[in-house]
Design a protein around this motif. Sequence first.
Motif, PDB file in Angstrom:
ATOM      1  N   GLY A   1       0.794  -1.220   0.000  1.00 41.32           N
ATOM      2  CA  GLY A   1       0.000   0.000   0.000  1.00 41.32           C
ATOM      3  C   GLY A   1       0.825   1.267   0.000  1.00 41.32           C
ATOM      4  N   LEU A   2       0.330   2.266   0.728  1.00 37.41           N
ATOM      5  CA  LEU A   2       0.962   3.573   0.761  1.00 37.41           C
ATOM      6  C   LEU A   2       2.376   3.510   1.325  1.00 37.41           C
ATOM      7  CD1 LEU A   2       0.149   6.534   0.097  1.00 37.41           C
ATOM      8  CD2 LEU A   2      -0.405   6.796   2.524  1.00 37.41           C
ATOM      9  N   LEU A   3       2.620   2.589   2.258  1.00 43.38           N
ATOM     10  CA  LEU A   3       3.965   2.434   2.815  1.00 43.38           C
ATOM     11  C   LEU A   3       4.981   2.187   1.703  1.00 43.38           C
ATOM     12  CD1 LEU A   3       3.222   0.179   5.899  1.00 43.38           C
ATOM     13  CD2 LEU A   3       4.295   2.418   5.999  1.00 43.38           C
ATOM     14  N   ASP A   4       4.649   1.292   0.806  1.00 40.87           N
ATOM     15  CA  ASP A   4       5.555   0.952  -0.285  1.00 40.87           C
ATOM     16  C   ASP A   4       5.736   2.135  -1.228  1.00 40.87           C
ATOM     17  OD1 ASP A   4       7.165  -0.898  -1.821  1.00 40.87           O
ATOM     18  OD2 ASP A   4       5.540  -0.921  -3.271  1.00 40.87           O
ATOM     19  N   GLU A   5       4.640   2.886  -1.485  1.00 36.58           N
ATOM     20  CA  GLU A   5       4.723   4.026  -2.395  1.00 36.58           C
ATOM     21  C   GLU A   5       5.592   5.140  -1.821  1.00 36.58           C
ATOM     22  OE1 GLU A   5       1.169   5.034  -4.873  1.00 36.58           O
ATOM     23  OE2 GLU A   5       0.126   3.942  -3.288  1.00 36.58           O
ATOM     24  N   VAL A   6       5.486   5.376  -0.517  1.00 38.94           N
ATOM     25  CA  VAL A   6       6.316   6.406   0.106  1.00 38.94           C
ATOM     26  C   VAL A   6       7.779   5.974   0.101  1.00 38.94           C
ATOM     27  CG1 VAL A   6       6.809   7.664   2.241  1.00 38.94           C
ATOM     28  CG2 VAL A   6       4.436   7.262   1.554  1.00 38.94           C
ATOM     29  N   ALA A   7       8.018   4.723   0.458  1.00 39.00           N
ATOM     30  CA  ALA A   7       9.394   4.237   0.524  1.00 39.00           C
ATOM     31  C   ALA A   7      10.048   4.163  -0.849  1.00 39.00           C
ATOM     32  CB  ALA A   7       9.429   2.864   1.187  1.00 39.00           C
ATOM     33  N   ALA A   8       9.229   4.086  -1.893  1.00 36.23           N
ATOM     34  CA  ALA A   8       9.772   3.940  -3.243  1.00 36.23           C
ATOM     35  C   ALA A   8      10.598   5.142  -3.671  1.00 36.23           C
ATOM     36  CB  ALA A   8       8.634   3.721  -4.249  1.00 36.23           C
ATOM     37  N   ALA A   9      10.435   6.266  -2.989  1.00 37.33           N
ATOM     38  CA  ALA A   9      11.223   7.449  -3.334  1.00 37.33           C
ATOM     39  C   ALA A   9      12.701   7.235  -3.015  1.00 37.33           C
ATOM     40  CB  ALA A   9      10.705   8.669  -2.573  1.00 37.33           C
ATOM     41  N   GLY A  10      13.002   6.220  -2.206  1.00 35.83           N
ATOM     42  CA  GLY A  10      14.382   5.875  -1.917  1.00 35.83           C
ATOM     43  C   GLY A  10      15.017   6.768  -0.863  1.00 35.83           C
ATOM     44  N   GLY A  11      16.300   6.533  -0.629  1.00 38.55           N
ATOM     45  CA  GLY A  11      17.014   7.300   0.376  1.00 38.55           C
ATOM     46  C   GLY A  11      17.201   6.519   1.656  1.00 38.55           C
ATOM     47  N   ASP A  12      18.156   6.968   2.471  1.00 38.41           N
ATOM     48  CA  ASP A  12      18.489   6.251   3.684  1.00 38.41           C
ATOM     49  C   ASP A  12      17.344   6.198   4.681  1.00 38.41           C
ATOM     50  OD1 ASP A  12      21.019   5.859   2.665  1.00 38.41           O
ATOM     51  OD2 ASP A  12      21.886   7.585   3.706  1.00 38.41           O
ATOM     52  N   GLU A  13      16.482   7.212   4.658  1.00 36.27           N
ATOM     53  CA  GLU A  13      15.411   7.294   5.654  1.00 36.27           C
ATOM     54  C   GLU A  13      14.059   6.888   5.085  1.00 36.27           C
ATOM     55  OE1 GLU A  13      16.425  11.437   6.284  1.00 36.27           O
ATOM     56  OE2 GLU A  13      16.855  10.994   8.379  1.00 36.27           O
ATOM     57  N   ALA A  14      14.048   6.265   3.917  1.00 36.69           N
ATOM     58  CA  ALA A  14      12.800   5.973   3.223  1.00 36.69           C
ATOM     59  C   ALA A  14      11.853   5.117   4.064  1.00 36.69           C
ATOM     60  CB  ALA A  14      13.082   5.291   1.887  1.00 36.69           C
ATOM     61  N   ALA A  15      12.345   4.042   4.643  1.00 34.46           N
ATOM     62  CA  ALA A  15      11.484   3.135   5.404  1.00 34.46           C
ATOM     63  C   ALA A  15      10.933   3.826   6.648  1.00 34.46           C
ATOM     64  CB  ALA A  15      12.265   1.880   5.787  1.00 34.46           C
ATOM     65  N   ASP A  16      11.791   4.567   7.362  1.00 34.55           N
ATOM     66  CA  ASP A  16      11.334   5.273   8.559  1.00 34.55           C
ATOM     67  C   ASP A  16      10.315   6.350   8.202  1.00 34.55           C
ATOM     68  OD1 ASP A  16      12.953   3.751  10.174  1.00 34.55           O
ATOM     69  OD2 ASP A  16      14.577   5.217  10.243  1.00 34.55           O
ATOM     70  N   ASP A  17      10.528   7.041   7.096  1.00 38.49           N
ATOM     71  CA  ASP A  17       9.594   8.085   6.676  1.00 38.49           C
ATOM     72  C   ASP A  17       8.245   7.491   6.297  1.00 38.49           C
ATOM     73  OD1 ASP A  17      11.445  10.023   7.124  1.00 38.49           O
ATOM     74  OD2 ASP A  17      11.905  10.445   5.025  1.00 38.49           O
ATOM     75  N   ALA A  18       8.254   6.358   5.626  1.00 41.63           N
ATOM     76  CA  ALA A  18       6.997   5.698   5.257  1.00 41.63           C
ATOM     77  C   ALA A  18       6.207   5.323   6.502  1.00 41.63           C
ATOM     78  CB  ALA A  18       7.285   4.458   4.410  1.00 41.63           C
ATOM     79  N   LEU A  19       6.896   4.801   7.511  1.00 38.45           N
ATOM     80  CA  LEU A  19       6.233   4.443   8.758  1.00 38.45           C
ATOM     81  C   LEU A  19       5.675   5.689   9.444  1.00 38.45           C
ATOM     82  CD1 LEU A  19       5.561   2.251  10.838  1.00 38.45           C
ATOM     83  CD2 LEU A  19       7.800   2.669  11.874  1.00 38.45           C
ATOM     84  N   ALA A  20       6.436   6.766   9.451  1.00 39.90           N
ATOM     85  CA  ALA A  20       5.988   8.008  10.085  1.00 39.90           C
ATOM     86  C   ALA A  20       4.734   8.544   9.413  1.00 39.90           C
ATOM     87  CB  ALA A  20       7.102   9.050  10.039  1.00 39.90           C
ATOM     88  N   VAL A  21       4.707   8.536   8.090  1.00 37.31           N
ATOM     89  CA  VAL A  21       3.543   9.032   7.357  1.00 37.31           C
ATOM     90  C   VAL A  21       2.308   8.209   7.700  1.00 37.31           C
ATOM     91  CG1 VAL A  21       2.528   9.252   5.051  1.00 37.31           C
ATOM     92  CG2 VAL A  21       4.857  10.053   5.471  1.00 37.31           C
ATOM     93  N   ALA A  22       2.461   6.898   7.704  1.00 42.33           N
ATOM     94  CA  ALA A  22       1.323   6.016   7.985  1.00 42.33           C
ATOM     95  C   ALA A  22       0.780   6.244   9.395  1.00 42.33           C
ATOM     96  CB  ALA A  22       1.737   4.556   7.801  1.00 42.33           C
ATOM     97  N   VAL A  23       1.666   6.339  10.376  1.00 40.79           N
ATOM     98  CA  VAL A  23       1.220   6.548  11.756  1.00 40.79           C
ATOM     99  C   VAL A  23       0.552   7.909  11.907  1.00 40.79           C
ATOM    100  CG1 VAL A  23       1.990   6.808  14.144  1.00 40.79           C
ATOM    101  CG2 VAL A  23       2.918   4.968  12.735  1.00 40.79           C
ATOM    102  N   LEU A  24       1.121   8.947  11.312  1.00 37.24           N
ATOM    103  CA  LEU A  24       0.523  10.286  11.416  1.00 37.24           C
ATOM    104  C   LEU A  24      -0.847  10.345  10.745  1.00 37.24           C
ATOM    105  CD1 LEU A  24       3.668  12.531  10.839  1.00 37.24           C
ATOM    106  CD2 LEU A  24       2.307  12.346  12.935  1.00 37.24           C
ATOM    107  N   LEU A  25      -1.023   9.620   9.664  1.00 39.81           N
ATOM    108  CA  LEU A  25      -2.338   9.567   9.026  1.00 39.81           C
ATOM    109  C   LEU A  25      -3.377   8.956   9.955  1.00 39.81           C
ATOM    110  CD1 LEU A  25      -1.397   8.497   5.384  1.00 39.81           C
ATOM    111  CD2 LEU A  25      -2.481  10.646   6.048  1.00 39.81           C
ATOM    112  N   ALA A  26      -2.955   7.983  10.756  1.00 37.38           N
ATOM    113  CA  ALA A  26      -3.882   7.368  11.704  1.00 37.38           C
ATOM    114  C   ALA A  26      -4.101   8.239  12.927  1.00 37.38           C
ATOM    115  CB  ALA A  26      -3.360   5.995  12.128  1.00 37.38           C
ATOM    116  N   VAL A  27      -3.020   8.783  13.469  1.00 41.20           N
ATOM    117  CA  VAL A  27      -3.089   9.526  14.725  1.00 41.20           C
ATOM    118  C   VAL A  27      -3.746  10.892  14.561  1.00 41.20           C
ATOM    119  CG1 VAL A  27      -1.666  10.646  16.491  1.00 41.20           C
ATOM    120  CG2 VAL A  27      -1.163   8.307  15.778  1.00 41.20           C
TER     121      VAL A  27
END
Length: 404
Positions: A219-245
């Motif tokens: 889902g969206l996690l994969d799409e956010v992380a697809a932008a690449g970079g060292d912090e891609a996975a952490d940023d994807a997780l942050a976006v998903a949690v903030l969307l929920a919270v």
Amino acid sequence: MSNLTDSELGGMMQLVRGTQWYVGMFGDPYALLLRAQADDPYPHYELAREQGRLYQSPLGSWVCTGHALAAQVLADPRFDARTADGGTAAQHVLALDDSFLGLDRTAHDRLRERTATLLGPQAVERYRTLTERVGGALLDGLGAEFDLAADFATPLAVGVLAELLAVPTKDRARFAEHCPALGTALDAEVCPQQLAPARALITALRWLRGELAARPDTGLLDEVAAAGGDEAADDALAVAVLLAVTGIPATSSLVCNAALALLADPARCEEVRSDPGLLSKVIDETLRHDPPVHLRSLVAREDVRIDGQLIAAGSQLVVLLAAANRDPEVFCDPGRFDPHRAESAALLGGAHHELTAPLARLQAEVALRLLLDRLPRLRQDGPIVRRRRAPVSRAIARVPVTAA
């Protein structure tokens, strides 16, 4: 916070709650706001305005009420979610690191840049059909009498996000069960919750992060992380949690507050029903008149002199967004709901709300359109019940309506 025993967590929150209650006994409007016992906080905002557009509460927090000054503070990089060394203000109640609410401006700028093609104002149009499908299915399953918040607005936001995050079908009921607890995060930062809700929030955050981290390629996690970079996975997780919270409660409040404002004025309701182009203005005015986020807590990262006052490094500065958005120096007859007003735009709730606001707006627009088109006789059918200890969200727990 998850490492604290119930006795330690409860004792800490009782101490803060007692302090806020004691200071409120002497009439401090900010302390009265943090008590969050009144259905209508706007008289407290007016009392705060009488103290000046920037004043220091006996609680130690600086409080900002003026629209122009609030806009200045929100844009000033010397004020952020945390101090320069990552600390919080002394008045901060719960440090909810799992929620990503403490991310600084630099991190939020990176998240917005990374998600511009997914969650930006134009990009979210791709989710309109999904939102219409989820909202339509909810209305199909409701009878003539239902709860606008519990049966429609919140399930709509939960359902859309579950689809975007590709939450497995077997986990969706549990996801929905945890979302109400997640929605208390913003309030819990400044207003001590009761022990059970506080523990439920901590548990929900741990569960959500664990579930998302276990499947980062969906889902969206994969799409956010697809932008690449060292912090891609952490940023994807942050976006998903903030969307929920922040995104789910903001969407639910925006839908309910906008709908209730229209239902209170049948002529206005009919005007918007006949002219869908007004929906955007209705949402803009709702964000000003009764926003999903009523205050924003910031910390001075260094000594700051502003509006003739010296704010020491590490001090908490609270922007009363709901007060600033009804500043009589900016808005004519500020207590009146008027989608046609031409004054300055409303101030929103800060960096993480800038990230989630476009999706919340889209869902609110779709929800209002569905309600107006499919339920022409919709009206409020009982009192609004708001969640206590919710000075930031002023969240609606229940509001009965009928379409008969």
